[in-house]
Design an enzyme around this catalytic site. Structure first.
Site, PDB file in Angstrom:
ATOM      1  N   PHE A   2      -4.675  -4.713   8.923  1.00 53.31           N
ATOM      2  CA  PHE A   2      -5.659  -5.244   7.975  1.00 53.31           C
ATOM      3  C   PHE A   2      -6.198  -6.567   8.513  1.00 53.31           C
ATOM      4  O   PHE A   2      -5.450  -7.510   8.754  1.00 53.31           O
ATOM      5  CB  PHE A   2      -5.011  -5.472   6.603  1.00 53.31           C
ATOM      6  CG  PHE A   2      -5.970  -6.042   5.588  1.00 53.31           C
ATOM      7  CD1 PHE A   2      -6.916  -5.234   4.984  1.00 53.31           C
ATOM      8  CD2 PHE A   2      -5.936  -7.389   5.254  1.00 53.31           C
ATOM      9  CE1 PHE A   2      -7.818  -5.751   4.064  1.00 53.31           C
ATOM     10  CE2 PHE A   2      -6.824  -7.928   4.331  1.00 53.31           C
ATOM     11  CZ  PHE A   2      -7.769  -7.105   3.730  1.00 53.31           C
ATOM     12  N   GLY A   3      -7.522  -6.648   8.680  1.00 53.09           N
ATOM     13  CA  GLY A   3      -8.178  -7.872   9.148  1.00 53.09           C
ATOM     14  C   GLY A   3      -9.004  -8.485   8.038  1.00 53.09           C
ATOM     15  O   GLY A   3      -9.723  -7.772   7.323  1.00 53.09           O
ATOM     16  N   GLU A  39      -3.406 -14.058  17.923  1.00 50.31           N
ATOM     17  CA  GLU A  39      -3.085 -14.714  16.647  1.00 50.31           C
ATOM     18  C   GLU A  39      -1.934 -15.717  16.790  1.00 50.31           C
ATOM     19  O   GLU A  39      -1.307 -16.091  15.801  1.00 50.31           O
ATOM     20  CB  GLU A  39      -2.727 -13.652  15.599  1.00 50.31           C
ATOM     21  CG  GLU A  39      -3.814 -12.609  15.355  1.00 50.31           C
ATOM     22  CD  GLU A  39      -5.102 -13.199  14.804  1.00 50.31           C
ATOM     23  OE1 GLU A  39      -5.041 -14.165  14.036  1.00 50.31           O
ATOM     24  OE2 GLU A  39      -6.186 -12.697  15.176  1.00 50.31           O
TER      25      GLU A  39
HETATM   26  C1  SIN Z   1      -7.567 -11.898  10.570  1.00 52.92           C
HETATM   27  O1  SIN Z   1      -8.758 -11.888  10.907  1.00 52.92           O
HETATM   28  O2  SIN Z   1      -7.074 -10.925   9.918  1.00 52.92           O
HETATM   29  C2  SIN Z   1      -6.648 -13.008  10.941  1.00 52.92           C
HETATM   30  C3  SIN Z   1      -7.288 -14.330  11.015  1.00 52.92           C
HETATM   31  C4  SIN Z   1      -8.276 -14.490  12.130  1.00 52.92           C
HETATM   32  O3  SIN Z   1      -7.986 -14.077  13.276  1.00 52.92           O
HETATM   33  O4  SIN Z   1      -9.369 -15.033  11.898  1.00 52.92           O
END
Ligand code: SIN
Length: 187
Positions: free
Chosen positions: A27-28, A102
């Site tokens: 999930f992003g 991340e």
């Molecule tokens: C995400 O996008 O789910 C994590 C945070 C990011 O990489 O901006």
């Protein structure tokens, strides 16, 4: 610990085990919505419950520097909240790339994704919790907008992260008052 250079790669490899299985959902909710730099089998709009998207995480490695961190999104726990994002069906081989991407404070968590046809499935989400060294926490939307407008790092301008995230949310018809207000104030 070695200051902001500390990262979550080792800790993540010891967390929730996703490695020995078939494809699963990622999930992003931030840059993973607008920049999917990994192969995936399928993508679907989804939401998770109990979390809210907030520009509360410092970015020293992507959208800012050690001396002048930018701000990127993380999730904060809020009862009854719903956070929309993009779900990608990935194979475990992608984890190494994701853990690296991340690494500035984000930990792997297991969550339940809900899709538009109301079906559910378990999935992986990266969250930067308040105890990580790069966490900045709450500030007014005006303050956040000011910080974003003057920050930049190896991945580009912090402002572009904000604008691309806002555009991506609009493209999937997600209304996010926090993100859109910061975008409005960021010039
Ligand atoms: C995400 O996008 O789910 C994590 C945070 C990011 O990489 O901006």
């Amino acid at each position: 610990m070695t200051g902001m250079g500390a990262n979550t790669i080792t800790e993540n490899s010891n967390r929730v085990q996703w490695d020995n299985q078939g494809p699963f959902w990622l999930f992003g909710y931030g840059s993973l919505i607008f920049k999917a730099d990994f192969p995936y089998l399928e993508k679907r709009v989804a939401y998770i419950q109990g979390w809210e998207r907030r520009f509360w995480q410092g970015s020293h490695d992507h959208r800012g520097t050690e001396e002048a961190p930018g701000r990127v999104v993380t999730l904060t726990e809020v009862d009854q909240a719903v956070c929309y994002g993009m779900a990608y069906r990935i194979v475990p081989d992608i984890l190494e790339h994701l853990d690296y991407r991340e690494k500035n404070g984000y930990l792997r968590f297991e969550t339940t994704l809900v899709f538009s046809d109301h079906t559910r499935d378990r999935g992986l989400v990266y969250i930067a919790t308040p105890d990580n060294q790069a966490f900045l926490g709450p500030a007014t939307e005006a303050e956040i907008a000011r910080q974003i407008s003057r920050s930049a790092g190896p991945s580009g301008r912090n402002r572009d992260y904000l604008i691309e995230l806002a555009a991506a949310l609009r493209s999937i018809s997600v209304d996010d008052a926090h993100v859109f207000e910061i975008e409005r104030q960021c010039n």
